[in-house]
Design an enzyme around this catalytic site. Sequence first.
Site, PDB file in Angstrom:
ATOM      1  N   GLN A 131       0.726  -1.208   0.037  1.00 25.44           N
ATOM      2  CA  GLN A 131       0.037  -0.144  -0.061  1.00 25.44           C
ATOM      3  C   GLN A 131       0.833   1.264   0.126  1.00 25.44           C
ATOM      4  OE1 GLN A 131      -0.395   1.858   3.460  1.00 25.44           O
ATOM      5  NE2 GLN A 131      -1.098   3.570   2.012  1.00 25.44           N
ATOM      6  N   TYR A 133       1.335   5.184   0.387  1.00 20.88           N
ATOM      7  CA  TYR A 133       0.986   6.285   0.672  1.00 20.88           C
ATOM      8  C   TYR A 133       1.813   7.648  -0.096  1.00 20.88           C
ATOM      9  CZ  TYR A 133      -2.132   5.734   4.800  1.00 20.88           C
ATOM     10  OH  TYR A 133      -3.123   5.695   5.601  1.00 20.88           O
ATOM     11  N   THR A 159      -3.277   4.554  -2.019  1.00 20.58           N
ATOM     12  CA  THR A 159      -4.309   4.982  -1.171  1.00 20.58           C
ATOM     13  C   THR A 159      -4.755   6.463  -1.677  1.00 20.58           C
ATOM     14  OG1 THR A 159      -3.934   3.548   0.591  1.00 20.58           O
ATOM     15  CG2 THR A 159      -5.152   5.424   0.879  1.00 20.58           C
ATOM     16  N   HIS A 279     -11.702   3.869   3.807  1.00 24.25           N
ATOM     17  CA  HIS A 279     -10.665   3.925   4.811  1.00 24.25           C
ATOM     18  C   HIS A 279     -11.274   3.275   6.161  1.00 24.25           C
ATOM     19  CE1 HIS A 279      -6.326   5.612   4.625  1.00 24.25           C
ATOM     20  NE2 HIS A 279      -6.520   4.931   5.854  1.00 24.25           N
ATOM     21  N   ARG A 282     -12.382   6.177   8.411  1.00 22.56           N
ATOM     22  CA  ARG A 282     -11.554   7.094   9.057  1.00 22.56           C
ATOM     23  C   ARG A 282     -11.131   8.349   8.448  1.00 22.56           C
ATOM     24  NH1 ARG A 282      -8.756   3.473  12.570  1.00 22.56           N
ATOM     25  NH2 ARG A 282      -6.503   4.180  12.575  1.00 22.56           N
ATOM     26  N   GLY A 333      -9.805  -5.039   7.261  1.00 18.63           N
ATOM     27  CA  GLY A 333      -8.974  -4.446   8.240  1.00 18.63           C
ATOM     28  C   GLY A 333      -9.028  -4.627   9.454  1.00 18.63           C
ATOM     29  N   ARG A 334     -10.206  -4.323  10.329  1.00 23.80           N
ATOM     30  CA  ARG A 334     -10.090  -4.523  11.869  1.00 23.80           C
ATOM     31  C   ARG A 334     -10.416  -5.953  12.100  1.00 23.80           C
ATOM     32  NH1 ARG A 334     -12.645   0.280  10.722  1.00 23.80           N
ATOM     33  NH2 ARG A 334     -11.945   2.075  11.738  1.00 23.80           N
TER      34      ARG A 334
HETATM   35  C1  LIG Z   1      -5.572   0.910  12.783  1.00 23.29           C
HETATM   36  C2  LIG Z   1      -5.923   1.064  11.267  1.00 23.29           C
HETATM   37  C3  LIG Z   1      -4.812   1.474  10.379  1.00 23.29           C
HETATM   38  C4  LIG Z   1      -4.900   1.729   9.140  1.00 23.29           C
HETATM   39  N1  LIG Z   1      -3.801   2.161   8.273  1.00 23.29           N
HETATM   40  C5  LIG Z   1      -4.108   2.211   6.974  1.00 23.29           C
HETATM   41  C6  LIG Z   1      -2.868   2.560   6.136  1.00 23.29           C
HETATM   42  O1  LIG Z   1      -1.670   2.743   6.596  1.00 23.29           O
HETATM   43  N2  LIG Z   1      -3.145   2.709   4.830  1.00 23.29           N
HETATM   44  C7  LIG Z   1      -4.334   2.430   4.255  1.00 23.29           C
HETATM   45  O2  LIG Z   1      -4.545   2.635   2.765  1.00 23.29           O
HETATM   46  N3  LIG Z   1      -5.177   2.138   5.026  1.00 23.29           N
HETATM   47  C8  LIG Z   1      -5.304   2.121   6.389  1.00 23.29           C
HETATM   48  N4  LIG Z   1      -6.309   1.599   7.069  1.00 23.29           N
HETATM   49  C9  LIG Z   1      -7.616   1.492   6.423  1.00 23.29           C
HETATM   50  C10 LIG Z   1      -7.782  -0.101   5.920  1.00 23.29           C
HETATM   51  O3  LIG Z   1      -6.798  -0.328   4.846  1.00 23.29           O
HETATM   52  C11 LIG Z   1      -9.228  -0.544   5.285  1.00 23.29           C
HETATM   53  O4  LIG Z   1      -9.528   0.330   4.521  1.00 23.29           O
HETATM   54  C12 LIG Z   1     -10.163  -0.306   6.665  1.00 23.29           C
HETATM   55  O5  LIG Z   1      -9.716  -0.939   7.776  1.00 23.29           O
HETATM   56  C13 LIG Z   1     -11.364  -1.118   6.063  1.00 23.29           C
HETATM   57  O6  LIG Z   1     -12.395  -1.255   7.078  1.00 23.29           O
HETATM   58  P1  LIG Z   1     -12.730  -2.431   8.214  1.00 23.29           P
HETATM   59  O7  LIG Z   1     -11.456  -2.014   9.192  1.00 23.29           O
HETATM   60  O8  LIG Z   1     -14.089  -2.015   8.775  1.00 23.29           O
HETATM   61  O9  LIG Z   1     -12.333  -3.608   7.677  1.00 23.29           O
HETATM   62  C14 LIG Z   1      -6.115   1.374   8.281  1.00 23.29           C
HETATM   63  C15 LIG Z   1      -7.318   1.042   9.431  1.00 23.29           C
HETATM   64  C16 LIG Z   1      -7.110   0.837  10.702  1.00 23.29           C
HETATM   65  C17 LIG Z   1      -8.188   0.405  11.458  1.00 23.29           C
END
Ligand SMILES: Cc1cc2nc3c(=O)[nH]c(=O)nc-3n(C[C@H](O)[C@H](O)[C@H](O)COP(=O)(O)O)c2cc1C
Length: 383
Positions: A131, A133, A159, A279, A282, A333-334
Amino acid sequence: MADLSRAVNIEDLRVMARRRLPRAIFDFFDGGAEDEVTLRENRAAFERVRLLPKVLVDVSKVDTKVSLFGKEASLPLAIAPTGGISAGRFGAELILARAAKAWGVPFTMATPSAFTIERVAEEVGGRLWFQLYAVRNIDFRNKLVERAKRSGYEAILVTVDLPVSGKRERDPRNGFHTPYTPNWRNSRDVVFKPAWALDMLRHGLPGMANLVGYPFSTPSGTDIVTAVGREMDAGLDWEYIRRLREQWPGKLLLKGVERPDDAERAVAVGCDGIVVSNHGGRQLDGASSTLEALPAVSRAVGSRITVLLDGGVRRGVDILKARALGAQAVLTGRATLFGAMAGGETGAQRALEILSTELVRAMQLCGVRSADEIGPHLLFQNS
Ligand SMILES: Cc1cc2nc3c(=O)[nH]c(=O)nc-3n(C[C@H](O)[C@H](O)[C@H](O)COP(=O)(O)O)c2cc1C
């Protein structure tokens, strides 16, 4: 270590993760932007979808395998990139990569990881995606791409939903910084979260290995929450994606697309796939749930590129719903992160096992024998 056999579902793993982690770290993982409307909607959208199961189909054997970018994956799933996660358990990136490899699904390595692109490839291997950034320093950004190329990564996911970082209000309230900086407020975690504290004492607090040497414009060069956010190139546009397409020979995906016209442009510039994502709630609070954005995006691009989805996947049946609405696979993700936090590699594997067995059961109850048979005919349309 938590008794993982007692984790019946992903929510159980989340509760175990919460018990093990200091509040500031758990909230960094669990929380979303502003009022967390989009975070909740991602989940609620899955809960609103109703299915119309087919009966009297021989479902004594079902096959969850799919082809993703011409290679087989044991499930329609890949692990999403999550940065800063070694603050919750040392080696979390390696743990997730190993669990993904064991299960035969891709793992996506985040730019802000505690382990380098090279180390994950050498120590774990398997199907690795990187991934990216789009940090402002273009030379450094190019080097990250070259490093992923040299280490044999299969795909880059750029991203694109983060021109600036979202306003995540739990973090400043909790005084959250990465690396986690002990102070009088959080030092009681040593007493109340001993397993986590011991882990951090033993291994030290994690940094951002891929960004070592990055010319940060602020002195707090290792603070993920603020410094990386400030280093995003808010001027990023389609021209960069076009250039990256020439530079990167592997699969190229955009992560964070929700609009059909953006999906069309991704096809036009030669991307191999998109991740319909916000995301995990977030970034832009108020953004559409990903599941509701999916059908229009999927209709727009048809089979020209691969459409993936993330956001709110907590059940095996969610994977089935996402496929029925037009995604080839989901990213977690989570769900897998909570598994890793609850019980290391065993916990991450337990998360995948829960999602897999739930998916198999949902397929059997829907009367489908293979992932390829999952389609819109399974959806109850209220019209
Ligand atoms: C703790 C955390 C850190 C994350 N860090 C990144 C990241 O560094 N780069 C990115 O593209 N997405 C990041 N994401 C987003 C995840 O790739 C993903 O889009 C998201 O967690 C999906 O939703 P879900 O957690 O409900 O499955 C992060 C998500 C979480 C929860």
